[in-house]
Design an enzyme around this catalytic site. Structure first.
Site, mmCIF file in Angstrom:
data_model
loop_
_atom_site.group_PDB
_atom_site.id
_atom_site.type_symbol
_atom_site.label_atom_id
_atom_site.label_comp_id
_atom_site.label_asym_id
_atom_site.label_seq_id
_atom_site.Cartn_x
_atom_site.Cartn_y
_atom_site.Cartn_z
ATOM 1 N N GLU A 1 64.285 30.137 128.806
ATOM 2 C CA GLU A 1 64.626 29.170 127.839
ATOM 3 C C GLU A 1 66.096 28.769 128.253
ATOM 4 O O GLU A 1 66.685 29.484 128.422
ATOM 5 C CB GLU A 1 64.376 29.744 126.452
ATOM 6 N N CYS B 1 72.185 24.862 122.553
ATOM 7 C CA CYS B 1 71.630 24.106 124.210
ATOM 8 C C CYS B 1 71.139 22.857 123.951
ATOM 9 O O CYS B 1 70.544 21.945 124.640
ATOM 10 C CB CYS B 1 70.400 25.025 124.110
HETATM 11 P P1 NAD Z 1 73.567 32.661 131.507
HETATM 12 O O1 NAD Z 1 72.768 32.088 131.884
HETATM 13 O O2 NAD Z 1 74.824 32.924 131.966
HETATM 14 O O3 NAD Z 1 73.505 34.299 130.661
HETATM 15 C C1 NAD Z 1 72.014 34.576 130.165
HETATM 16 C C2 NAD Z 1 71.478 36.365 130.132
HETATM 17 O O4 NAD Z 1 71.393 36.021 131.901
HETATM 18 C C3 NAD Z 1 72.470 36.926 129.674
HETATM 19 O O5 NAD Z 1 72.327 37.915 129.542
HETATM 20 C C4 NAD Z 1 73.334 37.992 131.204
HETATM 21 O O6 NAD Z 1 73.952 38.232 130.775
HETATM 22 C C5 NAD Z 1 71.888 37.081 131.671
HETATM 23 N N1 NAD Z 1 72.585 37.314 133.291
HETATM 24 C C6 NAD Z 1 74.061 36.944 133.753
HETATM 25 N N2 NAD Z 1 74.124 36.795 135.079
HETATM 26 C C7 NAD Z 1 72.612 37.543 135.308
HETATM 27 C C8 NAD Z 1 72.429 37.835 137.334
HETATM 28 N N3 NAD Z 1 73.252 36.992 138.216
HETATM 29 N N4 NAD Z 1 71.202 37.520 137.214
HETATM 30 C C9 NAD Z 1 70.355 38.316 135.312
HETATM 31 N N5 NAD Z 1 70.892 37.986 134.762
HETATM 32 C C10 NAD Z 1 72.235 37.450 134.730
HETATM 33 O O7 NAD Z 1 73.905 31.473 130.200
HETATM 34 P P2 NAD Z 1 74.175 31.901 128.888
HETATM 35 O O8 NAD Z 1 76.218 31.431 129.358
HETATM 36 O O9 NAD Z 1 74.468 33.516 127.727
HETATM 37 O O10 NAD Z 1 73.686 30.618 128.115
HETATM 38 C C11 NAD Z 1 74.188 29.284 127.902
HETATM 39 C C12 NAD Z 1 73.092 28.435 128.855
HETATM 40 O O11 NAD Z 1 71.405 29.114 128.109
HETATM 41 C C13 NAD Z 1 72.996 26.612 128.741
HETATM 42 O O12 NAD Z 1 72.743 26.885 129.577
HETATM 43 C C14 NAD Z 1 71.967 26.756 127.143
HETATM 44 O O13 NAD Z 1 71.747 25.546 127.423
HETATM 45 C C15 NAD Z 1 70.875 27.464 127.863
HETATM 46 N N6 NAD Z 1 70.267 28.205 126.510
HETATM 47 C C16 NAD Z 1 68.926 27.932 126.288
HETATM 48 C C17 NAD Z 1 68.867 27.564 125.354
HETATM 49 C C18 NAD Z 1 67.238 27.898 124.850
HETATM 50 O O14 NAD Z 1 66.922 28.260 124.216
HETATM 51 N N7 NAD Z 1 66.715 26.863 125.903
HETATM 52 C C19 NAD Z 1 69.025 28.805 123.790
HETATM 53 C C20 NAD Z 1 70.299 28.952 124.364
HETATM 54 C C21 NAD Z 1 70.754 28.215 125.277
#
Ligand code: NAD
Length: 460
Positions: A215, A249
């Site tokens: 997502e 998002c």
């Molecule tokens: P992110 O990708 O930075 O983090 C998401 C998760 O990944 C967190 O739990 C984090 O701990 C983990 N993570 C971070 N670095 C990692 C790595 N190197 N390896 C493995 N896991 C890792 O995203 P975010 O900043 O929490 O959220 C924002 C993004 O999420 C935006 O792009 C937004 O559009 C998207 N988003 C999508 C939806 C949807 O339903 N499609 C909903 C909310 C947010």
């Protein structure tokens, strides 16, 4: 911030796998009990949920109630009420060749699933998939986002009080801890977050051929034409951008419209902002804050390079950025590169619907597409000629709350979908079964497949 707990990732997965192998989660009554307990967790901890989200994001009570707790509760109640129906094997149609046989489609749990949450709606985006994973009979490891530590800590403390401690475990931490966790073999991974990290998660899953839902995000466009009631449009677009301070998002990322519509929109938006903010934007109790300094710096940097038509107020100490509409934006400006994920709304001028269509189709497939028009032909033009995770015509973000619609991305905005029955299906392997008849009539009818082969048997 790491406060992962006492077990290593290997131990966490071992506990979950052992629990799954006992067959406990295959019992539908057990699943229902857990889901009812989750529902109780929401109702008994409402105040605490409001507090932790205020701590993490300064979200207003109403936003938490409507956009986290109510959505969670509605989805969970629907899941509980439908559970016994959903778990029943389906009976797909048979062909004539199988008229003596039976066909079944079983929904079986994958096993041990990993749910990785994002920070922007930290409870909703972690607990909603959890409910579907429980309903489908899986054991679950939940990894909340470290960026919103109060919410993560809340889930780490509260979930063990309501759910079975071996079947459902919370493992907290950031990138290093998640990287460790991803070295373990899961049977399904459900990830919410950025496209960049989504690719990392997908690559890690690939090692074990683990199926994955991603997502992700992206730049969700809004097209407005001159047939739309601009006052209504301004309310609906600015509300979609307002909630969670644009850190959504499916927030409208940018507007596509002609100069005439832009002028009308700016006038209407000015009134709407005064209505939303009442007095000084920073004083509004309803407008939440940018999650951390890194994102504040990123957003205020983007704003500095823009022609601000409305808003533009910032305060680094409070991590406040007022809802800002920016104009004279070109396709290759920095603000048009990545998902904005903050309260800045650029307007890109296009001459007509075809121009807008080309603009959208030259870019990655967005998570959401918004079209504001009273012209059905133009709406159909977008519906038929663009690809996006979802579409909402004449509003923004509201499609997320419709439980009968799948929610998910396509292309760079993600893969797979959830909500309501789609969440149950996401976390279920669909096992097809042909149940043959052993009777003599069936055997006689099927005997043409046996050697020795002959043309006469083929024609039979
Ligand atoms: P992110 O990708 O930075 O983090 C998401 C998760 O990944 C967190 O739990 C984090 O701990 C983990 N993570 C971070 N670095 C990692 C790595 N190197 N390896 C493995 N896991 C890792 O995203 P975010 O900043 O929490 O959220 C924002 C993004 O999420 C935006 O792009 C937004 O559009 C998207 N988003 C999508 C939806 C949807 O339903 N499609 C909903 C909310 C947010």
């Amino acid at each position: 911030m790491a406060f992962k707990g006492t077990k290593s990732p290997t131990q966490v997965v071992e506990v979950a796998r052992a629990a799954f192998q006992t067959g406990t989660t295959k019992d539908v009554k057990f699943r229902e009990k857990q889901l009812r307990s989750l529902l109780r967790m929401y109702s008994e901890n409402k105040t605490r949920m409001i507090e932790v989200l205020a701590e993490d994001l300064r979200k207003s009570r109403q936003e938490v109630e409507i956009l986290e707790i109510e959505l969670l509760t509605y989805d969970l109640k629907h899941t509980i009420n439908s559970l016994h129906e959903w778990v029943k094997p389906e009976r797909p149609p048979r062909s004539f060749a199988n008229w003596l046989d039976k066909t079944y489609l079983y929904s079986e749990p994958y096993g041990v699933v990993l749910i990785i949450g994002a920070w922007n709606y930290p409870l909703l985006l972690t607990l909603m998939p959890l409910a579907g994973a429980i309903a489908a009979g899986n054991c679950v490891v939940i990894k909340p986002s470290e960026v919103t530590p109060a919410s993560a800590k809340f889930m780490q403390e509260i979930i063990p009080k309501y759910l079975d401690n071996e079947c459902y475990q919370v493992y907290t931490g950031g990138a290093p801890e998640t990287t460790e966790l991803l070295q373990e073999k899961f049977d399904y991974i459900f990830f919410t977050g950025s496209t960049h990290i989504g690719k990392i998660v997908h690559a890690a899953a690939n090692k074990f051929l683990t199926p994955t839902t991603l997502e992700l995000g992206g730049k969700s466009p809004v097209y407005i034409d001159n047939t739309a009631n601009i006052d209504v449009v301004a309310h609906r677009v600015l509300w979609g951008k307002w909630i969670n301070s644009g850190q959504t998002c499916i927030a409208p990322d940018y507007i596509l419209c002609n100069k005439e519509v832009e002028a009308k929109f700016l006038k209407a938006a000015d009134n709407v902002l005064k209505e939303f903010y009442k007095t000084n934007p920073k004083d509004s109790p309803d407008f939440c804050r940018i999650v951390n300094d890194k994102h504040f710096q990123r957003l205020s940097g983007l704003l500095k390079g823009c022609q601000i038509a409305l808003g533009g107020e910032t305060d680094a100490k409070e991590r406040f950025i007022g809802l800002s509409v920016v104009v004279d934006v070109q396709a290759n400006d920095p603000i048009m590169e990545d998902e904005i994920f903050g309260p800045i709304l650029p307007i890109v001028n296009v001459t007509n619907a075809y121009d807008a269509l080309n603009f959208i189709n030259k870019r990655d497939k967005p998570l959401a597409l918004y079209i504001f028009s009273n012209n059905k032909r133009d709406v159909d033009l977008f519906l038929e000629n663009t690809s996006s995770g979802g579409v909402c015509v004449n509003d923004t973000a509201m499609h997320f709350g419709v439980g009968s619609l799948p929610f998910g991305g396509v292309g760079a905005s993600g893969m797979g979908a959830y909500h309501g029955k789609y969440t149950f299906d996401t976390f279920s392997h669909k096992k097809g079964c042909l149940y043959k008849n052993l009777g003599i009539i069936g055997e006689t009818l099927a005997s043409s497949r046996y050697p020795p082969y002959s043309q006469a048997k083929c024609n039979a």
